[in-house]
Design an enzyme around this catalytic site. Structure first.
Site, PDB file in Angstrom:
ATOM      1  N   ALA A   1      40.833  48.702  27.189  1.00 58.12           N
ATOM      2  CA  ALA A   1      40.654  47.871  28.381  1.00 58.12           C
ATOM      3  C   ALA A   1      41.976  47.205  28.727  1.00 58.12           C
ATOM      4  O   ALA A   1      42.724  46.808  27.835  1.00 58.12           O
ATOM      5  CB  ALA A   1      39.590  46.794  28.143  1.00 58.12           C
ATOM      6  N   CYS A   2      42.284  47.129  30.023  1.00 59.17           N
ATOM      7  CA  CYS A   2      43.527  46.497  30.474  1.00 59.17           C
ATOM      8  C   CYS A   2      43.206  45.542  31.626  1.00 59.17           C
ATOM      9  O   CYS A   2      42.095  45.556  32.145  1.00 59.17           O
ATOM     10  CB  CYS A   2      44.539  47.548  30.904  1.00 59.17           C
ATOM     11  SG  CYS A   2      43.977  48.594  32.264  1.00 59.17           S
ATOM     12  N   PRO A   3      44.168  44.700  32.021  1.00 54.34           N
ATOM     13  CA  PRO A   3      43.867  43.673  33.031  1.00 54.34           C
ATOM     14  C   PRO A   3      43.280  44.225  34.334  1.00 54.34           C
ATOM     15  O   PRO A   3      42.286  43.704  34.828  1.00 54.34           O
ATOM     16  CB  PRO A   3      45.235  43.025  33.278  1.00 54.34           C
ATOM     17  CG  PRO A   3      45.998  43.255  32.032  1.00 54.34           C
ATOM     18  CD  PRO A   3      45.529  44.578  31.504  1.00 54.34           C
TER      19      PRO A   3
END
Lengths: 149, 105
Positions: B8-10
């Site tokens: 997961a990333c921003p």
């Protein structure tokens, strides 16, 4: 979302990452992705400040997620002068994909294409072939083939 | 080795699928079973089932974001790694995690 030759920008000459991001926001306006150049630029910049989107082998993937984006998509820029971008392998950046999505309802099909583009950048073959192409039409056609619709 | 994980990333746009693909590809090269769920803008992609979680030797979280449904991994060793490191050096990440787990046991 179809990637077209209007989304390809060759011989781009910018002297810093920040000036490049401004240029990219203006290009997105010209290509019909936004009506708000300033807000789009700020979104690119904010993401870059959080953590650099520089990858390796001279590629970077700045992205903007903001209501200033009218339709999801991406632009490809080939730089005439390498930019000093923070990357995994410390190499300067010569090729940039700028990704743009609205915060809501971007549509899974569009998001999938952006995901396909991102993962294509893990492949050496994709990067080498892309760089070997010199016309906007061929570049657009190759990218469309690779990321599918 | 049996590895499950979540990336997961921003923005949930580009690095999430990149990290998942990079880790799975590295897993193939090592002849390990590696399955990474992507928690991005599209919601969970390639979701890890409870059965898959139960069979895992360890859980790799490629993110500094909040991850949903962590209760699946209860009782399993969970290792968090920076998502950029996972894209940059996926094989080294997998090997290092496995070594750390072995040491613990």
């Amino acid at each position: 979302m179809k990637f077209s030759n209007k989304d390809v920008f060759l011989d781009v000459n910018q002297t810093s990452v920040n000036s490049f991001l401004k240029y990219a926001a203006k290009a997105a306006y010209d290509a019909g992705y936004t009506n708000d150049i300033e807000k789009l630029d700020q979104s690119f910049l904010a993401r870059e400040q959080e953590f650099s989107t520089g990858l390796e082998d001279g590629f970077a993937i700045p992205h903007a997620k903001t209501t200033a984006v009218k339709k999801p998509g991406f632009l490809y820029f080939r730089l005439s002068k390498p930019l000093n971008w923070k990357t995994y392998d410390k190499k300067p950046v010569t090729d940039v994909f700028a990704l743009m999505v609205p915060p809501e309802n971007a549509g899974d099909k569009h998001l999938q294409m952006l995901a396909n583009l991102s993962t294509a950048l893990l492949e050496k073959d994709f990067k080498e072939k892309l760089r070997s192409l010199s016309s906007k039409e061929m570049i657009a056609q190759f990218i469309n083939e690779k990321i599918g619709e | 080795m049996n590895v499950v994980g979540v990336s997961a990333c921003p923005a949930g746009l580009a690095h999430t699928p990149m990290a998942a693909k990079a880790l799975e590809k590295a897993g193939k090269e090592l002849n390990w079973n590696v399955k990474i769920e992507q928690q991005g803008m599209m919601g969970p992609v390639n979701a890890i089932s409870q059965k898959e979680a139960d069979a895992a030797d360890f859980v790799l979280i490629a993110s500094d974001q909040k991850i949903t449904s962590m209760d699946r991994f209860k009782g399993k060793p969970v290792i968090r790694v920076d998502i950029n490191t996972c894209i940059k050096a996926p094989k080294a990440v997998l090997k290092k995690c496995a070594a750390a787990i072995k040491k613990e046991n």
